[in-house]
Motif scaffolding. Structure first.
Motif, mmCIF file in Angstrom:
data_model
loop_
_atom_site.group_PDB
_atom_site.id
_atom_site.type_symbol
_atom_site.label_atom_id
_atom_site.label_comp_id
_atom_site.label_asym_id
_atom_site.label_seq_id
_atom_site.Cartn_x
_atom_site.Cartn_y
_atom_site.Cartn_z
ATOM 1 N N GLN A 41 -3.281 4.532 -7.060
ATOM 2 C CA GLN A 41 -4.091 3.748 -7.981
ATOM 3 C C GLN A 41 -4.301 2.328 -7.470
ATOM 4 O O GLN A 41 -5.400 1.771 -7.586
ATOM 5 N N LEU A 42 -3.252 1.744 -6.907
ATOM 6 C CA LEU A 42 -3.376 0.366 -6.403
ATOM 7 C C LEU A 42 -4.297 0.289 -5.199
ATOM 8 O O LEU A 42 -5.105 -0.642 -5.078
ATOM 9 N N LEU A 43 -4.182 1.258 -4.285
ATOM 10 C CA LEU A 43 -5.077 1.267 -3.126
ATOM 11 C C LEU A 43 -6.519 1.437 -3.573
ATOM 12 O O LEU A 43 -7.423 0.746 -3.074
ATOM 13 N N SER A 44 -6.748 2.338 -4.522
ATOM 14 C CA SER A 44 -8.098 2.535 -5.040
ATOM 15 C C SER A 44 -8.630 1.256 -5.691
ATOM 16 O O SER A 44 -9.778 0.858 -5.460
ATOM 17 N N ALA A 45 -7.778 0.605 -6.479
ATOM 18 C CA ALA A 45 -8.209 -0.633 -7.141
ATOM 19 C C ALA A 45 -8.511 -1.726 -6.124
ATOM 20 O O ALA A 45 -9.486 -2.476 -6.271
ATOM 21 N N LEU A 46 -7.691 -1.833 -5.089
ATOM 22 C CA LEU A 46 -7.930 -2.851 -4.063
ATOM 23 C C LEU A 46 -9.236 -2.601 -3.330
ATOM 24 O O LEU A 46 -10.014 -3.530 -3.080
ATOM 25 N N LEU A 47 -9.470 -1.359 -2.971
ATOM 26 C CA LEU A 47 -10.705 -1.056 -2.250
ATOM 27 C C LEU A 47 -11.933 -1.241 -3.133
ATOM 28 O O LEU A 47 -13.001 -1.637 -2.648
#
Length: 587
Positions: free
Chosen positions: A134-140
């Protein structure tokens, strides 16, 4: 505190897992560049609309530049739509590959090192991997377009006027440098919070595993205090990390507000004399409308989600990257079955409180030991260490050889552990009985059936060839425990550990079962849930958080106030209940 290697370890793990998806990442970056076109042309379009259009009395030209900027906005919306398939092609395979890697490493380490997977592994699988996705998706989704917008805006300001760039760029770069250095401290704080979360999982697992003991002794308050304290510590560390994030205000002020003031001041100097009204207006509006929101979003997201992602990845990297070494099998075989424990300590993680600490014990072959103590003090952990399922600090030997150094099949020939949750598999009654000793003779089998009162079960299922379903769900709890006890009784292992394996039996059936094992050649260790089990043992090991005591019933009565309280409570003569969670006892 994180070392430099640990700090970058999580990001290296991320890079390694994303490397196979280079094509999707390149496509995502290309569409991101298209998304940033409005930021690139914003200052130029604003300046030209004013200088060549509205200020010259030519509104059509002014509206033409603004229309061109609106077209770039439409292009940006279309490009944003194109990024989502490539975003999914990066994030979802990352989650899947990370899950496979963590499961593989955890199970390999458990199998090769003779340990059951730690409770913190559950937190990593159920919480941390999903958090990483979820964090990687949000960052991207969030940081990627804002970073491209900042870079595009800087390029646009350079094309508009190099002198304007000289005013804007230094504080902007300085703010980003300060923020980059601050990320290290933020990452440490968030990693501490993640470690605290794993500690909560360990304590909660221990409390749930001993829930019956906790309720039986009225120790709910102590259990709640232990788990609640860990939860409060986790919350405190998370609040500290949030406070540390206040550096974001300084970064935004230095990166955007200072350049804005600098432009207004410089406009009154000789430097600003070369700027047209449109150029100054374009630069100011670009800072306020493009750079400020992008910088705020970048700093906020990286200072929050980025730090959390780095902390989670650091913890996952410790599991995924740490080397796995199989203990070298000992060339020696145990001589006899004497059990020796020296300075044994065990904790579920490097940050957890030891559940066993400084324990030393000698048991000659043929001993009968009962282990009593508070829930969570390490009784079952001690059983698993003796059985080679856990590896603690210190020395444990059976016949002069450590269990972890023996091949697994040889360990089973020396130690048999029967847990509270009886294991019954699908098959015949005879197959269940012979699981640990396929070569048991018919007279031995009949003796075991009679010793553990299994005649009614044999008759009900149609003989020893009767079928037991998956998990033995058609059997009662007492039948499953009796079947497991009979199986252990037939085992050739000289050391048998009953880890509350008689909890579903009546007191008389429990006494009969323990007497049968005590008459059997070898050593019997009983993790007691009734003090009557302790009274039947030749030796009693009292585990306590502060100190461990081992001796006969009479010796413990003389030397341990705790044991005297327990005995008085068992006989109903105590003036008040013993202190909470002092021992496992069902009256």
């Amino acid at each position: 505190m994180l070392t430099s290697e640990e700090f970058v370890g999580g990001w290296r793990l991320l890079g390694r897992e994303l490397r196979p998806r280079r094509k999707a990442i390149v496509s995502l970056m290309a569409w991101s560049a298209v998304e940033s076109l409005p930021s690139l042309f914003f200052a130029i379009a604003t300046a030209c609309a004013l200088d060549d259009g509205f200020l010259q009395g030519r509104p059509l030209i002014g509206f033409g530049w603004l229309t061109a900027l609106a077209l770039f906005m439409i292009i940006r919306a279309a490009a944003t739509r194109q990024t989502f398939p490539h975003l999914a092609a990066v994030v979802e395979p990352f989650r899947d590959s990370l899950t496979k890697l963590l499961v593989d490493r955890t199970l390999r380490r458990a199998a090769m090192c003779g340990r059951v997977p730690e409770s913190s592994g559950v937190a990593q699988l159920t919480t941390q991997i999903e958090s990483a996705r979820q964090l990687l998706s949000a960052l991207l989704r969030s940081t990627r377009p804002t970073l491209f917008s900042i870079v595009a805006a800087v390029i646009g300001l350079a094309a508009l006027s190099p002198t304007i760039l000289l005013v804007v760029l230094p504080p902007l770069v300085g703010s980003l440098v300060i923020f980059a250095f601050g990320l290290r401290s933020l990452s440490r704080r968030w990693t501490s919070a993640v470690v605290a979360e794993e500690h909560v999982a360990d304590l909660a697992n221990s409390a749930l595993g001993g829930l019956r003991d906790i309720v039986a002794l009225g120790a709910e308050r102590r259990a709640a205090t232990d788990v609640g304290g860990a939860i409060n510590e986790h919350a405190r560390l998370e609040r500290g990390a949030e406070w540390a994030g206040s550096i974001r205000v300084l970064v935004v002020t230095l990166g955007c507000h200072v350049p804005l003031v600098g432009l207004l001041v410089a406009a009154q100097t000789s430097m600003g004399e070369s700027w047209s009204a449109g150029e100054l207006t374009g630069a100011v509006t670009c800072l306020m409308i493009t750079v400020l929101p992008a910088l705020q979003a970048t700093v906020s997201v990286l200072g929050d989600w980025g730090i959390q992602l780095g902390s989670v990845l650091n913890r996952l990297a410790l599991t995924c990257n740490s080397p796995i070494s199989r203990p070298t099998p000992s060339a020696r075989k145990p001589i006899g079955s004497d059990l020796r424990v020296r300075d044994l300590s065990f904790a579920y993680s490097s940050t957890a409180t030891p559940v066993v600490s400084g324990l030393s014990l000698d048991l000659l072959s043929g001993s009968h030991l009962a282990v009593v103590g508070p829930s969570g003090v390490g009784k079952s952990t001690l059983a698993r260490i003796i059985g080679g399922l856990e590896a603690g600090q210190g020395v444990v030997t059976i016949g002069g050889v450590t269990p972890q150094s023996l091949p697994r099949d040889l360990v089973r020939n020396f130690v048999t552990i029967i847990p509270q949750e009886s294991y019954v598999f699908s098959g015949t009654l005879l197959e269940n009985l012979l699981y640990l000793n396929p070569h048991a003779t018919p007279p031995q089998i009949q003796d075991a059936v009679k010793a553990f009162s299994l005649e009614h079960l044999v008759e009900r299922t149609g003989g020893l060839g009767g079928i037991v379903g998956i998990g033995g769900t058609e059997l009662s709890d007492s039948d499953r425990q009796s079947l497991s006890l009979a199986r252990a009784y037939l085992s050739p292992a000289p050391i048998v550990i009953l880890d509350e394996a008689t909890s579903h039996l009546s007191p008389s059936a429990e006494a009969r079962a323990e007497n049968m094992f005590s008459q059997r050649p070898g050593t019997l260790i009983v993790i007691a849930h009734r003090l009557s089990s302790a009274r039947r043992a030749k030796l009693i090991l009292l585990l306590d958080e502060k100190e461990n005591f081992c001796g006969t019933h009479e010796e413990l009565l003389r030397s341990s106030q705790l044991y005297r309280d327990l005995t008085q409570h068992w006989h109903g003569t105590a003036q008040k209940s013993p202190r909470e969670a002092t021992a496992v006892a069902n009256s």
